[in-house]
Motif scaffolding. Sequence first.
Motif, mmCIF file in Angstrom:
data_model
loop_
_atom_site.group_PDB
_atom_site.id
_atom_site.type_symbol
_atom_site.label_atom_id
_atom_site.label_comp_id
_atom_site.label_asym_id
_atom_site.label_seq_id
_atom_site.Cartn_x
_atom_site.Cartn_y
_atom_site.Cartn_z
ATOM 1 N N PHE A 10 0.111 0.197 0.241
ATOM 2 C CA PHE A 10 -0.186 0.255 1.671
ATOM 3 C C PHE A 10 1.118 0.199 2.462
ATOM 4 O O PHE A 10 1.815 -0.819 2.468
ATOM 5 C CB PHE A 10 -1.100 -0.902 2.076
ATOM 6 N N GLY A 11 1.442 1.319 3.119
ATOM 7 C CA GLY A 11 2.638 1.390 3.937
ATOM 8 C C GLY A 11 2.328 1.104 5.392
ATOM 9 O O GLY A 11 1.231 0.658 5.745
ATOM 10 N N SER A 12 3.274 1.405 6.252
ATOM 11 C CA SER A 12 3.099 1.114 7.673
ATOM 12 C C SER A 12 2.049 2.002 8.323
ATOM 13 O O SER A 12 1.392 1.580 9.279
ATOM 14 C CB SER A 12 4.433 1.282 8.407
ATOM 15 N N GLY A 13 1.886 3.238 7.813
ATOM 16 C CA GLY A 13 0.955 4.151 8.455
ATOM 17 C C GLY A 13 -0.030 4.824 7.540
ATOM 18 O O GLY A 13 -0.875 5.605 7.996
ATOM 19 N N SER A 14 0.046 4.550 6.234
ATOM 20 C CA SER A 14 -0.872 5.192 5.297
ATOM 21 C C SER A 14 -0.875 4.433 3.985
ATOM 22 O O SER A 14 -0.008 3.595 3.727
ATOM 23 C CB SER A 14 -0.464 6.654 5.047
ATOM 24 N N VAL A 15 -1.874 4.753 3.159
ATOM 25 C CA VAL A 15 -1.937 4.185 1.817
ATOM 26 C C VAL A 15 -1.785 5.312 0.804
ATOM 27 O O VAL A 15 -2.383 6.378 0.947
ATOM 28 C CB VAL A 15 -3.257 3.418 1.572
ATOM 29 N N LYS A 16 -0.962 5.074 -0.197
ATOM 30 C CA LYS A 16 -0.853 5.984 -1.335
ATOM 31 C C LYS A 16 -1.664 5.375 -2.475
ATOM 32 O O LYS A 16 -1.335 4.289 -2.962
ATOM 33 C CB LYS A 16 0.609 6.171 -1.745
ATOM 34 N N ALA A 17 -2.724 6.062 -2.862
ATOM 35 C CA ALA A 17 -3.563 5.617 -3.973
ATOM 36 C C ALA A 17 -3.256 6.484 -5.181
ATOM 37 O O ALA A 17 -3.098 7.705 -5.053
ATOM 38 C CB ALA A 17 -5.036 5.722 -3.601
ATOM 39 N N ALA A 18 -3.160 5.869 -6.359
ATOM 40 C CA ALA A 18 -2.806 6.642 -7.549
ATOM 41 C C ALA A 18 -3.425 6.033 -8.799
ATOM 42 O O ALA A 18 -3.441 4.811 -8.965
ATOM 43 C CB ALA A 18 -1.291 6.720 -7.709
ATOM 44 N N ASN A 31 -3.041 10.465 -0.276
ATOM 45 C CA ASN A 31 -2.396 9.712 0.797
ATOM 46 C C ASN A 31 -3.333 9.711 1.998
ATOM 47 O O ASN A 31 -3.709 10.772 2.497
ATOM 48 C CB ASN A 31 -1.060 10.350 1.169
ATOM 49 N N LYS A 32 -3.743 8.530 2.431
ATOM 50 C CA LYS A 32 -4.696 8.411 3.532
ATOM 51 C C LYS A 32 -4.042 7.673 4.704
ATOM 52 O O LYS A 32 -3.630 6.518 4.564
ATOM 53 C CB LYS A 32 -5.932 7.628 3.084
#
Length: 497
Positions: A10-18, A31-32
């Motif tokens: 979870f970043g500042s503006g989106s989540v990278k799911a993998a 990337n959401k």
Amino acid sequence: MKQFSLTFDFGSGSVKAALIDNNHRILASCNKPYLTYFPKMNWAVQEPESIWSIMQEATLEIIHASGILPTQIKGIAISHTGSSIIFVDQFGNALSECVMWMDGRAVIQANRLNKLIGKDLYTGKNVIAKLCWFMEKQPELIASAYKLLDLQGYLLYHMTGQMVYEFTSARTTRLFDVYKGCWDESKFDISGFPRRLVPERVVRSDETVGYLTSKASRLLGVAEGTPVFGGCNDHATAVLGAACVQPGDAHIYIGTSAWLAVTANDYQDVDTIRPSPVPGQWYHYLETDSGGACIDYLIKTYYQKEIAENMDAYSLVGDESTGVSSYAKVLFLPFLTGASAPISDVRVRASLLNIEASTSRGQIARAVLDGVGFNLLWLKEFYTSKQGWNINSLRGIGGGIMLPESVQTIANILGDPITTMRDPRFAGNIGLAVCIEVGLKEHPNGYDALKTSAAFDRTFYPQDEFRERYDRLYPIYKSAFYALSKIYNKLNEEKGE
């Protein structure tokens, strides 16, 4: 049947799911984005319920895309940006917005704390100062809240029903003694924040928090009972994703922010020290609040036509910045949301200097890339003045590393070779996969497995022909910061108050 790690960065503006396999290859990812709100000057908040919903969407999407069965997921782990604040009731319902790391509302409270302890340690962005702000401005919230969680803890609760803080994230509250591994009673005395509001249980990054509940199983589409691990804050998981598990291993990160981190074996009572997910290890960490955010701002402001025509604006930034004369004199100060290190000032803002009628878009692009690099050099300079610069290697991770011209610029400015990872955008996810693997005892030597399993891409070497340019501009860059900081403090003195 193959097993996979389900990871969320979870970043500042989106989540990278993998979904990641045992060889740290990414089977499926997405990337959401989610929204950040700025309701007042120097405030930055998000909606925790919305982020939990987006996590569900991301999970369903990558499981469907991968074609695997829910039972093939061996574990779940998440990372987040750290230093966030969410007050919850006893059922885990959010009573407040998620106050982000970049929120700098608590300048007055930080100054009071600094006077109390007799040194300038806290800023308006520190969690402990913002907790003092809540006690002053919203005492009814403090009285009614059951627990204080960060975004990581909030999501862990909704997956497992357990209210915890994770070890590397607990440090960001400034209420936790990382050396002793427990909450620091003296910090509660100094701040006045109620001790009852922090969870008693603090877990390690590779520790099992609990198991996926039936409700979470239905929402995520993952088998009930799947183990959920502690995970890390974002820079701690980046240490793993960059395979920085030996003293002297260093990495730079370019995402929304930018940072420099160097692994160490010995604890030091200095503000730059952080606990590594690797037991017995530490790392020095220095951050500038705006890194890749500056490149995004550049593109949104100066490449709108190309974006509308679905052109690759990032490649254009690279091409146009590379073609700029080495004698160009445009400067950029990369402080869109204030400065954190090596000098902390929440009122400073970004600036483009020395613009004239003939200044081209490429010159502005060059200045932005240089500005991000200059502040990383300032971080290196500060670290070197305290610790020396005896590193094994410097690695590059984060979405900003996907722009080769950005990495080359930083290598030229720092004067150090930079080796990029195979999947720089997903380094955090790979670090989380390692936490899961260690937690499941899949590696006899624990995190030492990263010494041989790390996958590197290419190395960018400093180009000597640019040395004169950067030696000339860097002192001017620092002088501009000091000169303009006085102006910005006058312009923005109401911020955080």
